[in-house]
Motif scaffolding. Structure first.
Motif, PDB file in Angstrom:
ATOM      1  N   ILE A  23       7.122 -10.294 -12.787  1.00 45.45           N
ATOM      2  CA  ILE A  23       7.270  -9.184 -11.845  1.00 45.45           C
ATOM      3  C   ILE A  23       5.885  -8.821 -11.327  1.00 45.45           C
ATOM      4  N   THR A  24       5.791  -8.508 -10.033  1.00 47.15           N
ATOM      5  CA  THR A  24       4.525  -8.122  -9.412  1.00 47.15           C
ATOM      6  C   THR A  24       4.661  -6.753  -8.772  1.00 47.15           C
ATOM      7  N   PHE A  25       3.726  -5.867  -9.139  1.00 50.32           N
ATOM      8  CA  PHE A  25       3.632  -4.527  -8.551  1.00 50.32           C
ATOM      9  C   PHE A  25       2.429  -4.485  -7.613  1.00 50.32           C
ATOM     10  N   GLU A  26       2.536  -3.643  -6.573  1.00 45.42           N
ATOM     11  CA  GLU A  26       1.407  -3.488  -5.659  1.00 45.42           C
ATOM     12  C   GLU A  26       1.170  -2.016  -5.359  1.00 45.42           C
ATOM     13  N   LEU A  27      -0.106  -1.653  -5.342  1.00 47.55           N
ATOM     14  CA  LEU A  27      -0.556  -0.350  -4.868  1.00 47.55           C
ATOM     15  C   LEU A  27      -1.449  -0.581  -3.662  1.00 47.55           C
ATOM     16  N   LEU A  28      -1.109   0.048  -2.526  1.00 48.60           N
ATOM     17  CA  LEU A  28      -1.901  -0.068  -1.303  1.00 48.60           C
ATOM     18  C   LEU A  28      -2.684   1.218  -1.045  1.00 48.60           C
ATOM     19  N   TRP A  29      -3.819   1.063  -0.400  1.00 48.03           N
ATOM     20  CA  TRP A  29      -4.580   2.223   0.034  1.00 48.03           C
ATOM     21  C   TRP A  29      -3.716   3.119   0.913  1.00 48.03           C
ATOM     22  N   SER A  30      -4.070   4.380   0.972  1.00 46.49           N
ATOM     23  CA  SER A  30      -3.366   5.340   1.828  1.00 46.49           C
ATOM     24  C   SER A  30      -4.376   6.390   2.282  1.00 46.49           C
ATOM     25  N   GLU A  31      -3.940   7.228   3.180  1.00 43.09           N
ATOM     26  CA  GLU A  31      -4.812   8.336   3.589  1.00 43.09           C
ATOM     27  C   GLU A  31      -5.153   9.213   2.396  1.00 43.09           C
ATOM     28  N   ASP A  32      -4.239   9.293   1.443  1.00 42.87           N
ATOM     29  CA  ASP A  32      -4.466  10.070   0.221  1.00 42.87           C
ATOM     30  C   ASP A  32      -5.554   9.431  -0.636  1.00 42.87           C
ATOM     31  N   THR A  33      -5.501   8.099  -0.837  1.00 42.65           N
ATOM     32  CA  THR A  33      -6.520   7.458  -1.673  1.00 42.65           C
ATOM     33  C   THR A  33      -7.884   7.477  -0.998  1.00 42.65           C
ATOM     34  N   LEU A  34      -7.906   7.425   0.338  1.00 40.14           N
ATOM     35  CA  LEU A  34      -9.197   7.430   1.046  1.00 40.14           C
ATOM     36  C   LEU A  34      -9.970   8.730   0.824  1.00 40.14           C
ATOM     37  N   LYS A  35      -9.279   9.788   0.450  1.00 43.72           N
ATOM     38  CA  LYS A  35      -9.951  11.064   0.207  1.00 43.72           C
ATOM     39  C   LYS A  35     -10.800  11.024  -1.071  1.00 43.72           C
ATOM     40  N   PHE A  93      -7.620  -1.172   0.305  1.00 40.44           N
ATOM     41  CA  PHE A  93      -7.443  -2.218  -0.691  1.00 40.44           C
ATOM     42  C   PHE A  93      -5.959  -2.478  -0.942  1.00 40.44           C
ATOM     43  N   SER A  94      -5.695  -3.622  -1.523  1.00 38.54           N
ATOM     44  CA  SER A  94      -4.422  -3.924  -2.167  1.00 38.54           C
ATOM     45  C   SER A  94      -4.716  -4.239  -3.624  1.00 38.54           C
ATOM     46  N   LEU A  95      -3.992  -3.582  -4.541  1.00 39.50           N
ATOM     47  CA  LEU A  95      -4.099  -3.849  -5.977  1.00 39.50           C
ATOM     48  C   LEU A  95      -2.752  -4.346  -6.463  1.00 39.50           C
ATOM     49  N   LYS A  96      -2.718  -5.565  -6.994  1.00 35.22           N
ATOM     50  CA  LYS A  96      -1.480  -6.143  -7.508  1.00 35.22           C
ATOM     51  C   LYS A  96      -1.601  -6.395  -9.009  1.00 35.22           C
ATOM     52  N   LEU A  97      -0.527  -6.077  -9.727  1.00 37.03           N
ATOM     53  CA  LEU A  97      -0.405  -6.362 -11.154  1.00 37.03           C
ATOM     54  C   LEU A  97       0.787  -7.279 -11.341  1.00 37.03           C
ATOM     55  N   THR A  98       0.591  -8.411 -12.003  1.00 44.58           N
ATOM     56  CA  THR A  98       1.690  -9.333 -12.264  1.00 44.58           C
ATOM     57  C   THR A  98       1.822  -9.549 -13.762  1.00 44.58           C
ATOM     58  N   TYR A  99       3.042  -9.355 -14.262  1.00 45.09           N
ATOM     59  CA  TYR A  99       3.362  -9.609 -15.664  1.00 45.09           C
ATOM     60  C   TYR A  99       4.256 -10.835 -15.721  1.00 45.09           C
ATOM     61  N   THR A 100       3.839 -11.843 -16.498  1.00 42.60           N
ATOM     62  CA  THR A 100       4.572 -13.089 -16.620  1.00 42.60           C
ATOM     63  C   THR A 100       4.890 -13.348 -18.081  1.00 42.60           C
ATOM     64  N   LEU A 101       6.140 -13.586 -18.388  1.00 42.40           N
ATOM     65  CA  LEU A 101       6.532 -13.888 -19.759  1.00 42.40           C
ATOM     66  C   LEU A 101       5.953 -15.228 -20.207  1.00 42.40           C
ATOM     67  N   LEU A 102       5.451 -15.264 -21.406  1.00 41.67           N
ATOM     68  CA  LEU A 102       5.043 -16.490 -22.074  1.00 41.67           C
ATOM     69  C   LEU A 102       6.035 -16.760 -23.205  1.00 41.67           C
ATOM     70  N   GLU A 103       5.920 -17.914 -23.826  1.00 39.46           N
ATOM     71  CA  GLU A 103       6.879 -18.242 -24.895  1.00 39.46           C
ATOM     72  C   GLU A 103       6.871 -17.186 -25.995  1.00 39.46           C
ATOM     73  N   ASN A 104       5.673 -16.720 -26.362  1.00 35.19           N
ATOM     74  CA  ASN A 104       5.551 -15.700 -27.405  1.00 35.19           C
ATOM     75  C   ASN A 104       4.579 -14.598 -26.993  1.00 35.19           C
ATOM     76  N   GLY A 105       4.685 -14.174 -25.742  1.00 34.42           N
ATOM     77  CA  GLY A 105       3.783 -13.134 -25.293  1.00 34.42           C
ATOM     78  C   GLY A 105       3.932 -12.849 -23.821  1.00 34.42           C
TER      79      GLY A 105
END
Length: 292
Positions: free
Chosen positions: A91-103, A109-121
């Motif tokens: 699963i991949t999540f994204e946070l994008l810049w906004s007028e709120d973050t610019l303050k 920016f774009s910040l993406k977090l990806t979580y990938t299942l491994l066999e044991n982790g």
């Protein structure tokens, strides 16, 4: 919103709030390895630290000829992310810049977090992209907290951390009164690779390494054979933390960047450990958690 991924061995849950990993469970025995987020001690599980790691001096910093204010560990851990990809394995999540973050952070920016299942982790991947018309500057890091003790009848002092190489590393000295680094180091390892956990280690707050030979660390104990290993290859800093007053977890934190030195008053771009991206350039980092 929470999302669950699982395979034969591992079950994880993730959240759009902070893009955070909330659970890491072994299915054969239903043991939870990730901290519960009990607010009595600490309300997070595994927050993302962005665009700063730790604290800037008096929560204020300079960038682009202005002064801005950011709380400890930045803005991302309290923002809602969007899900942009999902299948049975990742699963991949994204946070994008906004007028709120610019303050509070003057870069697009774009910040993406990806979580990938491994066999044991699970594999945790960070991606930062510069969407601005100028260079951008940032730090980024992980702050996962692991159950310690893991099972009933155990205590914190039954556990230890073991690096995959013998170390002769110092730790960065923290000013216990302010939480900022002094610029000095303190001797810690002398051709050793084991840290026996006890609260006295954290009397000045986190233990922070900047020059480790190792690229992995394992949480072990003297009572059973359960282990959790983090592969943090590529991260220049590694911190170990729990609440110095005592808490049933320990954090293992891979970082790009760190808190301010107590006498630093320069621009964000001049901060030690800061990352820089040119227009449209991307940064990636990854750590992996394995359970035995």
């Amino acid at each position: 919103m929470n999302y669950i991924l699982e395979n034969e061995n591992i079950k994880i849950s993730t959240s759009t709030f902070g893009g955070e990993l909330n659970n890491l469970i072994t299915k054969n025995d239903n043991i939870e390895f990730l901290w519960s987020g009990d607010e009595t001690y600490w309300k997070y599980h595994s927050p993302i630290l962005f665009p700063i790691v730790g604290k800037v001096l008096n929560n204020k910093y300079k960038a682009e000829n202005n002064e801005y204010e950011l709380p400890q560990h930045g803005l991302a851990r309290t923002r809602e992310f969007n899900v942009i990809e999902k299948d049975n394995n990742h699963i991949t999540f994204e946070l994008l810049w906004s007028e709120d973050t610019l303050k509070i952070y003057p870069y697009k920016f774009s910040l993406k977090l990806t979580y990938t299942l491994l066999e044991n982790g699970v594999s945790v991947n960070y991606n930062v992209k510069n969407l601005d018309n100028k260079e951008i500057y940032f730090s980024i890091g992980g702050h996962p907290a692991f159950m310690c003790p893991l099972l009933d009848g155990e205590k914190f002092e039954d556990y230890y951390l073991q690096f995959n190489e013998k170390e002769r590393a110092d730790i960065m000295e923290l000013d216990s009164n302010t939480g900022y680094f002094t610029g000095e180091t303190k001797n810690f390892f002398n051709n050793e690779n084991k840290i026996n956990l006890n609260l006295d280690l954290f009397k000045d707050d986190a233990i922070v390494f900047s020059d480790l030979r190792s690229n992995s660390i394992t949480l072990k104990n003297y009572k059973n054979n359960k282990e959790l290993t983090m592969d943090y290859t590529g991260f220049p800093y590694l911190a170990i933390w729990t609440k110095p007053t005592g808490a049933p977890f320990v954090c293992i934190e891979p970082w790009y960047g760190h808190s301010d030195y107590k006498n630093f008053n320069g621009d964000l771009k001049d901060k030690e450990g800061i990352e820089k991206l040119s227009i449209n350039e991307e940064f990636t980092a990854n750590y992996k958690l394995f359970i035995k």
